[in-house]
Write a protein that holds these residues in place. Structure first.
Motif, PDB file in Angstrom:
ATOM      1  N   ASP A  11      40.673  50.703  39.619  1.00  9.58           N
ATOM      2  CA  ASP A  11      39.635  51.553  39.039  1.00  9.58           C
ATOM      3  C   ASP A  11      38.362  51.464  39.889  1.00  9.58           C
ATOM      4  OD1 ASP A  11      37.634  52.719  37.490  1.00  9.58           O
ATOM      5  OD2 ASP A  11      38.504  52.009  35.611  1.00  9.58           O
ATOM      6  N   LYS A  12      37.882  52.605  40.363  1.00 12.23           N
ATOM      7  CA  LYS A  12      36.697  52.626  41.232  1.00 12.23           C
ATOM      8  C   LYS A  12      35.465  52.091  40.520  1.00 12.23           C
ATOM      9  CE  LYS A  12      38.220  56.492  44.126  1.00 12.23           C
ATOM     10  NZ  LYS A  12      37.954  57.900  44.533  1.00 12.23           N
ATOM     11  N   THR A  13      35.361  52.341  39.223  1.00 12.88           N
ATOM     12  CA  THR A  13      34.176  51.863  38.493  1.00 12.88           C
ATOM     13  C   THR A  13      34.167  50.343  38.398  1.00 12.88           C
ATOM     14  OG1 THR A  13      35.286  52.083  36.338  1.00 12.88           O
ATOM     15  CG2 THR A  13      34.056  53.982  37.143  1.00 12.88           C
ATOM     16  N   LYS A  14      35.365  49.741  38.314  1.00 13.18           N
ATOM     17  CA  LYS A  14      35.450  48.278  38.247  1.00 13.18           C
ATOM     18  C   LYS A  14      35.154  47.654  39.619  1.00 13.18           C
ATOM     19  CE  LYS A  14      36.752  48.611  33.957  1.00 13.18           C
ATOM     20  NZ  LYS A  14      38.147  48.512  33.554  1.00 13.18           N
ATOM     21  N   ILE A  15      35.622  48.306  40.676  1.00 12.69           N
ATOM     22  CA  ILE A  15      35.308  47.832  42.027  1.00 12.69           C
ATOM     23  C   ILE A  15      33.806  47.945  42.280  1.00 12.69           C
ATOM     24  CG2 ILE A  15      35.655  48.248  44.492  1.00 12.69           C
ATOM     25  CD1 ILE A  15      38.080  47.009  43.100  1.00 12.69           C
ATOM     26  N   TYR A  16      33.225  49.030  41.801  1.00 11.69           N
ATOM     27  CA  TYR A  16      31.766  49.206  41.931  1.00 11.69           C
ATOM     28  C   TYR A  16      31.022  48.061  41.238  1.00 11.69           C
ATOM     29  CZ  TYR A  16      27.096  50.975  40.908  1.00 11.69           C
ATOM     30  OH  TYR A  16      25.728  51.096  40.778  1.00 11.69           O
ATOM     31  N   LEU A  17      31.547  47.626  40.085  1.00  6.29           N
ATOM     32  CA  LEU A  17      30.934  46.526  39.339  1.00  6.29           C
ATOM     33  C   LEU A  17      30.938  45.238  40.164  1.00  6.29           C
ATOM     34  CD1 LEU A  17      29.785  46.369  36.418  1.00  6.29           C
ATOM     35  CD2 LEU A  17      31.950  45.304  35.757  1.00  6.29           C
ATOM     36  N   LEU A  18      32.043  44.976  40.832  1.00  4.56           N
ATOM     37  CA  LEU A  18      32.135  43.803  41.704  1.00  4.56           C
ATOM     38  C   LEU A  18      31.105  43.878  42.830  1.00  4.56           C
ATOM     39  CD1 LEU A  18      35.902  42.923  42.368  1.00  4.56           C
ATOM     40  CD2 LEU A  18      34.081  41.344  41.740  1.00  4.56           C
ATOM     41  N   LYS A  19      31.029  45.038  43.453  1.00  2.00           N
ATOM     42  CA  LYS A  19      30.105  45.195  44.575  1.00  2.00           C
ATOM     43  C   LYS A  19      28.650  45.173  44.101  1.00  2.00           C
ATOM     44  CE  LYS A  19      33.316  47.538  47.673  1.00  2.00           C
ATOM     45  NZ  LYS A  19      33.608  48.731  48.504  1.00  2.00           N
ATOM     46  N   LYS A  20      28.413  45.693  42.904  1.00  2.00           N
ATOM     47  CA  LYS A  20      27.066  45.646  42.347  1.00  2.00           C
ATOM     48  C   LYS A  20      26.635  44.196  42.118  1.00  2.00           C
ATOM     49  CE  LYS A  20      24.275  47.442  38.517  1.00  2.00           C
ATOM     50  NZ  LYS A  20      24.273  48.188  37.234  1.00  2.00           N
TER      51      LYS A  20
END
Length: 291
Positions: A78-87
């Protein structure tokens, strides 16, 4: 002589204050940096996360791929979950500590196995205590960083990470398609008693309400979970064939079956996986094979 002593003392005080000020400025500068900067990484160059929290999950992007994948099932995360990691990695750190026995003890790194994330197979982050302000302590190398925590970044369940936004069948409400339903039983992994239950053309699904539930079963069909396909020796299953009503071209072939109160769909292009889909799909399809 007394004046010289006073002057030397003043110079010494100024020098000491200057050192303290410079040290504080250095610490402030460090605390104004993001975790990813302090680790000498660039967000755009991060291609893998190996998360361990009792269980493990590996997320990585092959060189030629457009998405970060869950390695265990070779499926997009999920791109939103990967974004959370990077955030999380891009947040400024709020405090910085040396790796001492005292700090390891009080910040949560002396309690057995700590959750961890390995980034790009080179930087390992160990996670300590989470405080009441939702800040977490992160150990990397000889430093401990305090930064804002995001719920879920240490999750290792495939269900949490896999991309549920990808429809399993590329159909919209305006598409015209025919439906063929076949029922069969499997005994010792062999198909037996296969028969065609129904052939429903497009006009039948849109000109009457009799087949609308069946048609709607295949529109906006998204999975709620996914796992490796299991070998089941004895079961009842249904094959569904969807074809373009104008050209006769094949749109999709897939099978559905029920196990432990869940409905699974196995799709021809990904027969190594089984997707959890709504029980209503199974109910709608099975109603055509009662006769």
């Amino acid at each position: 002589m007394k004046k010289i002593f006073i002057l030397v003392s003043i110079i010494g005080i100024i020098f000491s204050v200057n050192i303290l000020f410079n040290n504080k400025s250095t610490d402030d500068k460090k605390s104004a940096q993001s975790l990813v900067e302090l680790l000498n990484l660039k967000i755009q160059n991060i291609t893998s996360f190996n998360i361990s929290n009792g269980n493990k999950i590996m997320l990585s992007r092959p060189a030629s791929d457009t998405c970060i994948r869950i390695e265990a099932i070779n499926y997009c995360a999920d791109k939103t979950k990967i974004y959370l990691l990077k955030k999380f990695l891009n947040n400024n750190i709020k405090d910085l500590y040396n790796k001492t026995e005292e700090n390891l003890q009080r910040l949560g790194f002396k309690k057995g196995i700590n959750p961890s994330i390995i980034i790009n197979n080179e930087k390992t982050l160990f996670f300590g205590n989470l405080n009441k302000y939702n800040e977490i302590y992160v150990l990397q190398g000889n430093k401990i960083y305090k930064t804002l925590f995001y719920e879920g970044i240490l999750e290792t369940a495939i269900k949490f990470w896999f991309d549920k936004s990808i429809p399993l069948i590329a159909l919209t409400d305006s598409d015209e398609f025919n439906i063929i339903i076949a029922r069969y039983s499997a005994r010792n992994l062999e198909r037996v008693n296969k028969r065609i239950c129904a052939r429903v053309n497009h006009n039948e699904t849109v000109l009457t309400t009799e087949h609308s539930a069946l048609r709607n079963s295949f529109l906006d069909l998204y999975p709620s979970d996914v796992m490796k396909a299991a070998k089941i020796e004895d079961y009842e299953s249904y094959d569904i064939v969807l074809k373009d009503s104008s050209t006769g071209d094949l749109i999709q072939i897939f099978s559905i079956y029920k196990e432990d109160h869940l409905t699974y769909g196995v799709f021809e292009h990904r027969d190594d996986l089984r997707f959890v889909i709504p029980n209503s799909v199974y109910k709608n399809v099975k109603s055509y094979c009662k006769k």
